[in-house]
Design an enzyme around this catalytic site. Structure first.
Site, PDB file in Angstrom:
ATOM      1  N   GLU A 231       0.882  -1.172   0.000  1.00  0.00           N
ATOM      2  CA  GLU A 231       0.000   0.000   0.000  1.00  0.00           C
ATOM      3  C   GLU A 231       0.914   1.215   0.000  1.00  0.00           C
ATOM      4  OE1 GLU A 231      -1.453   3.129   0.534  1.00  0.00           O
ATOM      5  OE2 GLU A 231      -1.794   2.665   2.654  1.00  0.00           O
ATOM      6  N   CYS A 265      -2.686   8.504   3.512  1.00  0.00           N
ATOM      7  CA  CYS A 265      -2.496   8.107   2.120  1.00  0.00           C
ATOM      8  C   CYS A 265      -3.743   8.341   1.291  1.00  0.00           C
ATOM      9  CB  CYS A 265      -2.073   6.638   2.048  1.00  0.00           C
ATOM     10  SG  CYS A 265      -3.170   5.519   2.953  1.00  0.00           S
TER      11      CYS A 265
END
Length: 458
Positions: A231, A265
């Site tokens: 990720e 994020c």
């Protein structure tokens, strides 16, 4: 000198230091994880679920203490820290409740002869490399499903979060997990590459971090033919399509961009607004951003505090100044707070162009960028003009319109009429340079699992 230390970003003071593990200590930790896997993998799913529920109980009981730790480590406001811990509790309880069902055998339909089914079996020893922005949550979404599967975990946390890293290992021990099921390691990047990943007992690696770090880990894992889940962040678009949704869009954009000091994020990094409502939106959002006040993260009323470190603020400032010197318009902030160090003003920019770093790079801090587009087609084109593809938000009074537009965005997650968020049951992950694989939900138990076929002759 050790690189693992608690440096309070609000004060700049080093409060604690933790020694790095030696090569021998790391090898011993891997050996212990391997030995424990042999027995832990044979326990029943119900036994594992019971222990995960106990972990959740301990997190609930120690919430205030754990929240205070990450406030000192990376500057998270205490109310947001408690919110993070609430999600952590939900994650452990989710896998305790649903994990045994997810691990049941899966019949294979329409076999030509006989019968067949697929077993969901443990994978082995796993390495998790986790970031500092959500210290407990990032670990939970990796550790909970994999411990439920029967894997064992080595966890390398960020160097600025050593105290919370140790606290999590302590929680697993207090809950009754066997030694070696979950092991906190203070390792260097070099040790990860030279000692941990090459070790034949380590079967997979999960990393949450930058695309540069992900590329390096994936290359090393590929060298030894080991699976990865990555990720790697995003440059997430937030589309605003009509006037009726404007008040909600402004509030959602503010929360979606400035929560956790913009260090998420899946934050709303690129706000894309149709031209007929652009001026109104810019006026309202800039007013809201200018009202934000930087405050002590230990204060109950604080929404935004310092960034995680002075170095993080320095890097963000370079990106902002690059945009400003090339013609971007500053509507709020644009510089350090008078306290300096990790304290960076909530910032809002318009006029971002392709030759600016801010156009293509992820700005990991409290900086909102607003773009004007003429229509939906241009909005979608701009949303997709990025190497990343983690999440997107689409704001529109017509939900069908929002769904249609969102379906054209190249991303792993789309949120309709709300900022991007997370929950235990929602699969999390992206496409393009945002990474590979999924965490959370049922899909979080499909990554590091051996899907073993069992076939019976007809």
């Amino acid at each position: 000198m050790t690189k693992y230390k608690v440096t309070n970003p609000a004060t700049g003071q080093v409060e604690k230091e933790f020694p790095e593990h030696t090569d021998d200590q790391l090898t011993q930790a891997i050996d212990q994880a391997g030995e424990t896997f042999a027995t832990w993998s044979m326990t029943s799913p119900d036994e594992r679920a019971t222990l995960l529920n106990t972990v959740a109980d301990i997190y609930e009981r120690r919430t205030d203490e754990l929240a205070e730790i990450i406030g000192r480590e990376m500057g998270k406001p205490v109310k947001q820290a408690r919110g993070e811990l609430g999600i952590v509790v939900d994650i452990y309880r989710y896998y305790a409740k649903n994990g045994p069902t997810y691990l049941e055998n899966e019949p294979v339909e329409d076999t030509k002869s006989g019968s067949a089914y697929v077993q969901n079996e443990p994978y082995g020893v796993l390495l998790g490399i986790m970031p500092w922005n959500f210290p407990y949550y990032q670990v939970a979404r990796f550790a909970a499903p994999n411990l439920m599967i029967g894997n064992t975990v080595l966890l390398k946390h960020a160097q600025i979060c050593p105290e919370s890293a140790q606290a999590m290992e302590d929680i697993f021990q207090e809950a009754g997990f066997p030694i070696g099921a979950y092991t906190n390691i203070y390792a260097s990047n070099e040790q990860v590459a030279d000692i941990i990943i090459p070790n034949p007992q380590v079967q997979g690696v999960s990393l949450t971090g930058s695309d540069r770090a992900g590329s390096a880990v994936a290359a090393k894992a590929g060298e030894y033919v080991k699976k990865v889940v990555l990720e790697l962040g995003g440059n997430d678009p937030f589309l605003v399509l009509d006037r009726d949704i404007l008040p909600k869009a402004v509030k959602s954009a503010l929360i979606g961009r400035m929560g956790n000091a913009g260090q998420a994020c899946n934050a709303a990094k690129r706000i894309i607004v149709l031209e007929d409502i652009y001026d109104e939106f810019v006026e309202q959002l800039s007013e809201a951003v200018n009202k934000l006040e930087l405050a002590d993260p230990a204060d109950e009323d604080t929404f935004i505090g310092p960034m995680s470190s002075a170095s993080a603020a320095d890097g963000l400032h370079e990106q902002v100044q690059d945009a400003i010197t090339q013609g971007a318009t500053v509507h709020a902030g644009g510089d350090f707070d008078s306290r300096g160090g990790a304290w960076y003003q909530p910032t809002m920019l318009t006029g971002i162009t392709k030759d600016m770093r801010a156009y293509s790079e992820e700005l990991f801090g409290p900086v909102a960028m607003v773009y004007k587009v003429k229509d939906e087609d241009e909005a979608v084109k701009l949303a997709n003009d990025t190497p990343y593809g983690l999440s997107a938000s689409v704001m529109a009074s017509d939900a069908d319109r929002a769904r249609r537009v969102g379906g054209q965005i190249q991303t792993g997650m789309v949120f309709i009429n709300e900022p991007a968020k997370t929950s235990a049951e929602l699969p999390f992950g992206g496409v393009k340079q945002s990474g590979v694989g999924r965490e959370l939900g049922r899909y979080g138990m499909d990554e590091f699992v051996n899907k073993r076929l069992i076939k019976f002759a007809g």
